[in-house]
Scaffold this motif. Structure first.
Motif, short mmCIF file in Angstrom:
data_model
loop_
_atom_site.label_atom_id
_atom_site.label_comp_id
_atom_site.label_asym_id
_atom_site.label_seq_id
_atom_site.Cartn_x
_atom_site.Cartn_y
_atom_site.Cartn_z
N PHE A 6 1.36 0.59 -4.49
CA PHE A 6 0.92 2.20 -4.59
C PHE A 6 1.86 3.13 -4.16
O PHE A 6 2.27 2.61 -2.97
CB PHE A 6 -0.48 1.99 -3.96
N ASP A 7 1.63 4.13 -4.68
CA ASP A 7 2.32 5.43 -3.92
C ASP A 7 1.95 6.65 -4.44
O ASP A 7 1.67 6.43 -6.06
CB ASP A 7 3.88 5.25 -3.87
N VAL A 8 1.53 7.69 -3.68
CA VAL A 8 1.08 8.95 -4.66
C VAL A 8 2.25 9.77 -4.94
O VAL A 8 2.06 10.93 -5.60
CB VAL A 8 0.28 9.68 -3.42
N GLN A 9 3.68 9.49 -4.52
CA GLN A 9 4.61 10.41 -5.04
C GLN A 9 5.39 9.70 -6.07
O GLN A 9 6.02 8.77 -6.05
CB GLN A 9 5.48 10.69 -3.74
N PRO A 10 5.45 10.33 -7.18
CA PRO A 10 6.37 9.98 -8.39
C PRO A 10 7.61 9.47 -8.03
O PRO A 10 8.13 8.52 -8.64
CB PRO A 10 6.40 11.20 -9.38
N GLY A 25 0.82 -1.26 0.14
CA GLY A 25 -0.11 0.04 -0.08
C GLY A 25 1.05 1.33 0.06
O GLY A 25 0.34 2.36 -0.42
N THR A 26 2.02 1.13 0.36
CA THR A 26 3.14 2.18 0.35
C THR A 26 4.34 1.94 -0.18
O THR A 26 5.37 1.56 0.50
CB THR A 26 3.27 2.87 1.88
N ALA A 27 4.74 2.13 -1.34
CA ALA A 27 5.79 1.65 -2.25
C ALA A 27 6.92 2.13 -1.47
O ALA A 27 8.13 1.58 -1.39
CB ALA A 27 5.74 1.75 -3.58
N GLY A 28 6.91 3.71 -1.37
CA GLY A 28 8.21 4.24 -0.99
C GLY A 28 9.49 4.06 -1.66
O GLY A 28 9.39 4.20 -2.91
N ARG A 29 10.45 3.60 -1.13
CA ARG A 29 11.72 3.26 -1.88
C ARG A 29 11.69 1.82 -2.25
O ARG A 29 12.72 1.39 -2.80
CB ARG A 29 12.90 3.54 -0.78
N GLY A 30 10.67 1.04 -2.11
CA GLY A 30 10.49 -0.31 -2.80
C GLY A 30 11.01 -1.47 -1.81
O GLY A 30 11.05 -2.75 -2.64
N ARG A 31 11.52 -1.24 -0.84
CA ARG A 31 12.06 -2.40 -0.19
C ARG A 31 11.12 -3.40 0.35
O ARG A 31 11.14 -4.62 0.06
CB ARG A 31 12.94 -1.88 1.48
N ASP A 32 9.76 -2.97 0.56
CA ASP A 32 8.85 -3.97 0.73
C ASP A 32 8.15 -4.66 -0.39
O ASP A 32 8.02 -5.89 -0.38
CB ASP A 32 7.61 -3.35 1.60
N THR A 33 8.17 -3.68 -1.26
CA THR A 33 7.58 -4.32 -2.84
C THR A 33 8.52 -5.36 -3.32
O THR A 33 8.29 -6.52 -3.52
CB THR A 33 7.71 -3.36 -3.81
N CYS A 63 -3.40 6.78 -5.10
CA CYS A 63 -3.76 6.79 -3.61
C CYS A 63 -4.18 5.27 -3.33
O CYS A 63 -5.11 4.78 -3.98
CB CYS A 63 -5.08 7.68 -3.32
N HIS A 64 -3.66 4.80 -2.13
CA HIS A 64 -3.98 3.43 -1.88
C HIS A 64 -5.57 3.27 -1.50
O HIS A 64 -6.08 2.01 -1.29
CB HIS A 64 -3.15 2.70 -0.71
N SER A 65 -6.25 4.38 -1.19
CA SER A 65 -7.69 4.29 -0.75
C SER A 65 -8.36 3.77 -2.28
O SER A 65 -9.74 3.56 -2.16
CB SER A 65 -8.26 5.63 -0.45
C1 LIG Z 1 7.32 4.81 5.00
S1 LIG Z 1 7.14 5.20 3.29
C2 LIG Z 1 6.99 3.66 2.71
C3 LIG Z 1 8.31 2.78 2.77
C4 LIG Z 1 8.32 1.59 1.82
N1 LIG Z 1 7.56 0.63 1.96
C5 LIG Z 1 9.84 0.97 1.54
O1 LIG Z 1 9.86 -0.23 1.63
O2 LIG Z 1 10.72 1.96 1.31
C6 LIG Z 1 5.58 5.68 3.33
C7 LIG Z 1 5.24 5.88 1.85
O3 LIG Z 1 3.71 6.33 1.82
C8 LIG Z 1 3.43 6.96 0.58
N2 LIG Z 1 2.22 7.52 0.69
C9 LIG Z 1 1.40 8.62 1.21
N3 LIG Z 1 0.23 8.67 1.25
C10 LIG Z 1 -0.26 7.65 0.63
C11 LIG Z 1 -1.46 7.27 -0.23
N4 LIG Z 1 -2.50 8.12 0.15
N5 LIG Z 1 -1.45 6.34 -0.96
C12 LIG Z 1 -0.20 5.78 -1.16
N6 LIG Z 1 0.96 6.01 -0.82
C13 LIG Z 1 0.82 6.98 0.14
C14 LIG Z 1 4.32 7.96 0.86
O4 LIG Z 1 4.55 8.84 -0.46
C15 LIG Z 1 5.61 7.30 1.20
O5 LIG Z 1 6.46 7.06 0.01
#
Ligand SMILES: C[S@@+](CC[C@H](N)C(=O)[O-])C[C@H]1O[C@@H](n2cnc3c(N)ncnc32)[C@H](O)[C@@H]1O
Length: 188
Positions: free
Chosen positions: A48-52, A24-32, A77-79
């Protein structure tokens, strides 16, 4: 053990080759990356992530690891998870992870927020197959984090009363330590 390691252990315990998984929150991709390794070449991961910047970081990490072809990345958005997944995937997700908070190394003002987080978690619970698991890592040390974490806790308590197997791990009230809410759909 750090919460991220514990989350990884819970996902390892659940996922096997060929499974469908969701980040639900890809971020830097480690969980993915972990999900993609666990589901193998015949599995699929939706992230999913909202930030390019996050989606591109994740894409680069997966490409480097040779795992990109089994992943679908959503700049969304993950919603909106239910609308984003193909209809045939409903009720088939074996495991999902949400690592809440902000993107490390980016603008800390962009964080997950309770409204969309809660609707995304509920929607993801509806997508899980029997025995499927949702692991949510909560952070309380940034502005808004405690409120979001409390709402995840309330969801966990509600899910428990609805028959889900729920464990809250590592939560120490009054501290800003991260903790995990682990939701398992009963096999029935
Ligand atoms: C703590 S980081 C995730 C770390 C990631 N799982 C990793 O392994 O690197 C949280 C992420 O949630 C994303 N985020 C914030 N609001 C969001 C939304 N509504 N839908 C999807 N992603 C969202 C942020 O952009 C951010 O990249």
């Amino acid at each position: 053990m750090r919460v991220t390691e514990l989350a990884g252990a819970l996902l390892r315990e659940t996922l096997k080759e060929g499974d469908l998984a969701l980040d639900g929150t890809a971020g830097r991709g480690r969980d993915t990356q972990l999900l993609a390794a666990l589901v193998g070449p015949t599995g699929r991961v939706h992230a999913f992530d909202v930030q390019p910047e996050a989606v591109e970081s994740t894409r680069a990490l997966l490409a480097e690891a040779g795992l990109l072809d089994r992943c679908t990345l959503h700049l969304r958005c993950h919603s909106e998870v239910a609308a984003a997944l193909p209809a045939e995937n409903r009720g088939k997700v074996a495991a999902a992870v949400f690592n809440l908070g902000y993107l490390p190394g980016a603008d800390h003002a962009v964080t997950t927020s309770p409204g969309t987080t809660l609707s995304a978690l509920r929607a993801t619970m509806d997508l899980l197959r029997p025995g499927g698991r949702l692991v949510c890592v909560c952070y309380t040390g940034h502005p808004g984090g405690s409120d979001e974490a409390e709402q995840v806790l309330a969801l966990a308590m509600a899910a428990k009363s609805e028959g889900w197997e729920v464990s809250v791990m590592g939560r120490e009230a009054g501290t800003d330590r991260p903790w995990i809410a682990d939701f398992k759909r009963r096999l029935v």
